[in-house]
Design an enzyme around this catalytic site. Structure first.
Site, PDB file in Angstrom:
ATOM      1  N   HIS A   1       0.842  -1.213   0.000  1.00  0.00           N
ATOM      2  CA  HIS A   1       0.000   0.000   0.000  1.00  0.00           C
ATOM      3  C   HIS A   1       0.874   1.259   0.000  1.00  0.00           C
ATOM      4  O   HIS A   1       0.605   2.207  -0.729  1.00  0.00           O
ATOM      5  CB  HIS A   1      -0.873   0.062   1.262  1.00  0.00           C
TER       6      HIS A   1
ATOM      7  N   LYS B   1     -18.728  -6.458   8.656  1.00  0.00           N
ATOM      8  CA  LYS B   1     -17.477  -7.226   8.586  1.00  0.00           C
ATOM      9  C   LYS B   1     -16.486  -6.671   9.602  1.00  0.00           C
ATOM     10  O   LYS B   1     -16.024  -5.539   9.470  1.00  0.00           O
ATOM     11  CB  LYS B   1     -16.891  -7.096   7.167  1.00  0.00           C
TER      12      LYS B   1
ATOM     13  N   ARG C   1      -2.086  -6.400  -8.476  1.00  0.00           N
ATOM     14  CA  ARG C   1      -1.007  -7.348  -8.178  1.00  0.00           C
ATOM     15  C   ARG C   1      -0.973  -8.493  -9.162  1.00  0.00           C
ATOM     16  O   ARG C   1       0.071  -9.061  -9.433  1.00  0.00           O
ATOM     17  CB  ARG C   1      -1.186  -7.931  -6.768  1.00  0.00           C
TER      18      ARG C   1
ATOM     19  N   SER D   1      -3.078  -7.824   2.645  1.00  0.00           N
ATOM     20  CA  SER D   1      -3.460  -7.723   4.057  1.00  0.00           C
ATOM     21  C   SER D   1      -4.018  -9.056   4.538  1.00  0.00           C
ATOM     22  O   SER D   1      -3.822  -9.437   5.699  1.00  0.00           O
ATOM     23  CB  SER D   1      -4.503  -6.619   4.254  1.00  0.00           C
TER      24      SER D   1
HETATM   25  P1  ADP Z   1      -9.283  -4.566  -0.355  1.00  0.00           P
HETATM   26  O1  ADP Z   1      -9.928  -5.175   0.857  1.00  0.00           O
HETATM   27  O2  ADP Z   1     -10.188  -3.747  -1.217  1.00  0.00           O
HETATM   28  O3  ADP Z   1      -8.385  -5.504  -1.136  1.00  0.00           O
HETATM   29  P2  ADP Z   1      -6.889  -3.623   0.641  1.00  0.00           P
HETATM   30  O4  ADP Z   1      -6.628  -2.760   1.833  1.00  0.00           O
HETATM   31  O5  ADP Z   1      -6.460  -5.030   0.743  1.00  0.00           O
HETATM   32  O6  ADP Z   1      -8.378  -3.497   0.295  1.00  0.00           O
HETATM   33  O7  ADP Z   1      -6.228  -2.983  -0.651  1.00  0.00           O
HETATM   34  C1  ADP Z   1      -6.567  -1.711  -1.122  1.00  0.00           C
HETATM   35  C2  ADP Z   1      -5.912  -1.495  -2.461  1.00  0.00           C
HETATM   36  O8  ADP Z   1      -4.516  -1.665  -2.337  1.00  0.00           O
HETATM   37  C3  ADP Z   1      -6.352  -2.441  -3.569  1.00  0.00           C
HETATM   38  O9  ADP Z   1      -6.422  -1.706  -4.785  1.00  0.00           O
HETATM   39  C4  ADP Z   1      -5.240  -3.424  -3.660  1.00  0.00           C
HETATM   40  O10 ADP Z   1      -5.127  -3.948  -4.973  1.00  0.00           O
HETATM   41  C5  ADP Z   1      -4.058  -2.542  -3.338  1.00  0.00           C
HETATM   42  N1  ADP Z   1      -2.966  -3.337  -2.820  1.00  0.00           N
HETATM   43  C6  ADP Z   1      -2.975  -4.124  -1.733  1.00  0.00           C
HETATM   44  N2  ADP Z   1      -1.778  -4.730  -1.563  1.00  0.00           N
HETATM   45  C7  ADP Z   1      -0.993  -4.302  -2.590  1.00  0.00           C
HETATM   46  C8  ADP Z   1       0.347  -4.593  -3.004  1.00  0.00           C
HETATM   47  N3  ADP Z   1       1.096  -5.448  -2.339  1.00  0.00           N
HETATM   48  N4  ADP Z   1       0.820  -3.972  -4.115  1.00  0.00           N
HETATM   49  C9  ADP Z   1       0.029  -3.122  -4.798  1.00  0.00           C
HETATM   50  N5  ADP Z   1      -1.246  -2.832  -4.484  1.00  0.00           N
HETATM   51  C10 ADP Z   1      -1.750  -3.416  -3.397  1.00  0.00           C
END
Ligand code: ADP
Length: 157
Positions: A19, A43, A92, A130
């Protein structure tokens, strides 16, 4: 000309190096980025909203043009409130693409021209999510390669 404001929505449960890399690479593309936790009341996250917000504040405090927020309900409504005309998302892999494509198309229609800007993750971060980090935490593993050091230390305690 109006300011270019982007909302980066996510659950950030917890925020990861993936992120952070995305925000750092986008900082020069926008006048302002709002990193915002989308709250889904049905959730329950691993970490409380307050804790996740506290971590986001600390991680991004060094950037003048990054703000932290949270919202319930539709992302497009939050964007409207923030006067944001862009959404920022990361890709990703192919499953991210399939999911994000539909959401982005829908948001463009119901958000009346709201555009999603996608950044492909750097190879060194593309395995980080995450969800995986939460699983490692639940199993008592070491997440220091995936989250900022101060967060890894806090989790370890
Ligand atoms: P969600 O629950 O919508 O997946 P996240 O907090 O996991 O929310 O992720 C938010 C955004 O960050 C999404 O667009 C996801 O693709 C991006 N993201 C998460 N991890 C990575 C990563 N390792 N590299 C690039 N983008 C990421």
């Amino acid at each position: 000309m109006s300011k270019k404001i982007a909302v980066f929505p996510g659950s950030f449960d917890p925020i990861t190096l993936g992120h952070i890399d995305l925000v750092e690479r986008s900082i020069h593309l926008f006048d302002e980025i709002v990193v915002a936790i989308g709250v889904n009341s049905s959730k329950k996250g691993l970490y409380s909203l307050e804790k996740r917000l506290e971590w986001l504040e600390e991680v991004f405090s060094k950037y003048d043009n990054v703000r932290i927020g949270h919202f319930e309900g539709l992302t497009i409504n939050f964007c409207k409130e923030q006067k944001a005309n862009y959404l920022l998302r990361g890709l990703r892999n192919a499953s991210d693409f399939d999911y994000e494509k539909t959401i982005s198309q829908l948001n463009n229609i119901i958000g009346k021209g709201l555009e999603t800007v996608f950044l492909i993750s750097q190879p060194e971060y593309s395995h980080i999510s995450s969800t995986i980090v939460r699983e490692i935490i639940k199993g008592g593993g070491d997440v220091s390669s995936f989250v900022p050091e101060f967060i890894a230390e806090e989790i370890e305690k």
